[in-house]
Design a protein around this motif. Structure first.
Motif, PDB file in Angstrom:
ATOM      1  N   SER B  12      12.812  -4.176   8.178  1.00  0.00           N
ATOM      2  CA  SER B  12      11.641  -5.024   7.951  1.00  0.00           C
ATOM      3  C   SER B  12      11.194  -4.885   6.516  1.00  0.00           C
ATOM      4  N   ASP B  14       7.590  -4.863   4.087  1.00  0.00           N
ATOM      5  CA  ASP B  14       6.135  -4.835   4.042  1.00  0.00           C
ATOM      6  C   ASP B  14       5.676  -5.010   2.609  1.00  0.00           C
ATOM      7  N   CYS B  15       4.694  -5.871   2.436  1.00  0.00           N
ATOM      8  CA  CYS B  15       4.226  -6.174   1.089  1.00  0.00           C
ATOM      9  C   CYS B  15       2.778  -5.729   0.894  1.00  0.00           C
ATOM     10  N   GLY B  42       3.894  -8.270   6.644  1.00  0.00           N
ATOM     11  CA  GLY B  42       5.292  -7.870   6.713  1.00  0.00           C
ATOM     12  C   GLY B  42       6.130  -8.896   7.436  1.00  0.00           C
ATOM     13  N   THR B 110      11.687   0.208   6.888  1.00  0.00           N
ATOM     14  CA  THR B 110      10.981  -0.900   6.239  1.00  0.00           C
ATOM     15  C   THR B 110      11.008  -0.744   4.736  1.00  0.00           C
ATOM     16  N   GLY B 112       9.429  -1.387   1.223  1.00  0.00           N
ATOM     17  CA  GLY B 112       8.110  -1.637   0.660  1.00  0.00           C
ATOM     18  C   GLY B 112       8.163  -2.370  -0.668  1.00  0.00           C
ATOM     19  N   HIS B 148       1.258   2.335   7.738  1.00  0.00           N
ATOM     20  CA  HIS B 148       0.840   1.425   6.678  1.00  0.00           C
ATOM     21  C   HIS B 148      -0.112   2.077   5.673  1.00  0.00           C
TER      22      HIS B 148
END
Lengths: 246, 246
Positions: B12, B14-15, B42, B110, B112, B148
């Motif tokens: 995945s 995530d921003c 995300g 994930t 980043g 997160h």
DNA sequence: TTTCATTGTGTCGTTATGACATATTACAGA
DNA sequence: TCTGTAATATGTCATAACGACACAATGAAA
């Protein structure tokens, strides 16, 4: 072996292992069996394994390298890093079985780590799927598989960046070393010459070095003092960084 | 929608979207439908999509954010970042269907990214699976899902590190800004005060700023000059970095 | 014993930095 | 209209850091 059962899908790890020897920065490369291209040691991540742990394992399994400074620096995830043609060749050369080729035909993203190791502590030995394992100068890289050229280049850039504001050397040099050896390491990584006297002043200013009573005899010249790193200050500087730049 | 067909498995994105407003650094957060925890926007990576492209798409789809500075900074791949309990809750709350829960129950790593955007250019709007979307001060983060919190913290550290030897501001400030606004941005990111006069001297020294003839009127005080970035030198400095540190 | 290569240490002028002083000016309020 | 206020623009000064370079010291080889 059923890759699909054991490993996290579509994710590989590649480790660029840097060593320093005879004034040159080298990387440890493997040559796959019956293949004419070289590769950085890599592997996969087990389903129940941290990626950092996987990187340590890969280093150990594929290059017998332990106790190193290891740093994740980039995920290579372009769609162009397709290895279908390469996989067919591997199957053809019987490096991998036809059955497992399904696994290898997946699209992979690969996580790049670079490792800093003391050259003399590593005895390059090929693993069961490689037929050679060697230290290679960065200036004389052979033909590499896939995007491993780019993976090495980017690792070098990341290393340079790190060098700019963190101490470096503890894992690349023997325990005791001369100021010149440390400087040559810096020069090699940076790819530029540094003034001997100014380097010493600046480096000593950080306080990460302990000057020893011993000297290294052997050359037809004044015997240089040996230094070692002050672990405590070194590690603190690794955390906080220097407030200055090379 | 069959996730397994479309997306790269176990990966995945995530921003962490940073914005700057009223002397505070903020991040754009989403709240999932019927859930009481917040999340960074995300998404997943399509099978035939570069990860960088996926990040851009995720920003657009989930936060309607375009034209940003976007930087990959870390892959979070610890085995502890398990979301099984969380997924069950999502199914329970009917945020995701039971059928697709198989996809979400996988182990994920994930990737980043952090994004720098101009606060005023973003109109936070929830997407179809969120019921709110808001700018939140870093100092007032609500309860966040999974790891997160750590993803945001690490993004901030990466941003600080970047700030140390590269220009920053182009995507966080409007086109024209005062020296004070730029300094306050730096102070906010670094979390420390900087001397107004010395900041100006140093910043002007880089040559990345163009002083405009205009001033910003409005306050009961001398009107400050406006500046804009010199695109060419700014971009060059982004590439090469400053040879100095804040 | 002389020579050579390389190291240890120091100097000097320049530049960068941190701390701070003073003059300037847009607006508000008398 | 004048004056005070608050923030800006600009400069000074002492100190530290930096780059360039000089010279003495010393281990080994000639």
């Amino acid at each position: 072996m059923d890759y699909f059962e054991i490993y996290h899908p579509g994710l590989s790890i590649d480790c660029v292992i840097f060593g320093f020897h005879e004034k040159e920065l080298k990387v440890l490369l493997l040559k796959m069996q019956n293949m004419d291209k070289w590769a950085v040691p890599g592997g996969f991540v087990k389903k129940d394994e941290d990626v950092d742990t996987a990187a340590v394992r890969v280093l150990k399994e594929r290059a017998s390298v332990t106790d190193v400074y290891l740093k994740q620096y980039h995920l290579f995830g372009d769609i162009t890093r397709n290895n279908s043609a390469y996989v067919d060749k591997l199957v053809d050369k019987k490096v991998i079985t036809d059955k497992s080729s399904l696994w290898f035909h997946q699209r992979f993203v690969t996580l790049g780590y670079y490792a800093l190791v003391e050259f003399s502590k590593v005895t390059p030995a090929p693993d069961h799927i490689s037929d050679s394992c060697e230290w290679v100068s960065l200036s004389e890289l052979p033909e590499l598989i896939l995007d491993h050229q780019q993976i090495i280049t980017k690792a070098l850039h990341a290393l340079r960046k790190q060098l700019k504001f963190q101490p470096i050397g503890k894992n690349l040099l023997p325990e005791k070393f001369t100021m010149t050896e440390l400087r040559v390491l810096y020069e090699t990584i940076l790819g530029e010459e540094l003034d001997r006297r100014n380097f010493q002043r600046k480096m000593l200013g950080y306080g990460i070095l302990t000057k020893l009573k011993e000297t290294r005899k052997g050359g037809a010249h004044k015997a240089p003092f040996l230094y070692c790193f002050n672990e405590e200050i070194y590690n603190r500087s690794l955390e906080n960084g220097f407030n200055t730049v090379w």
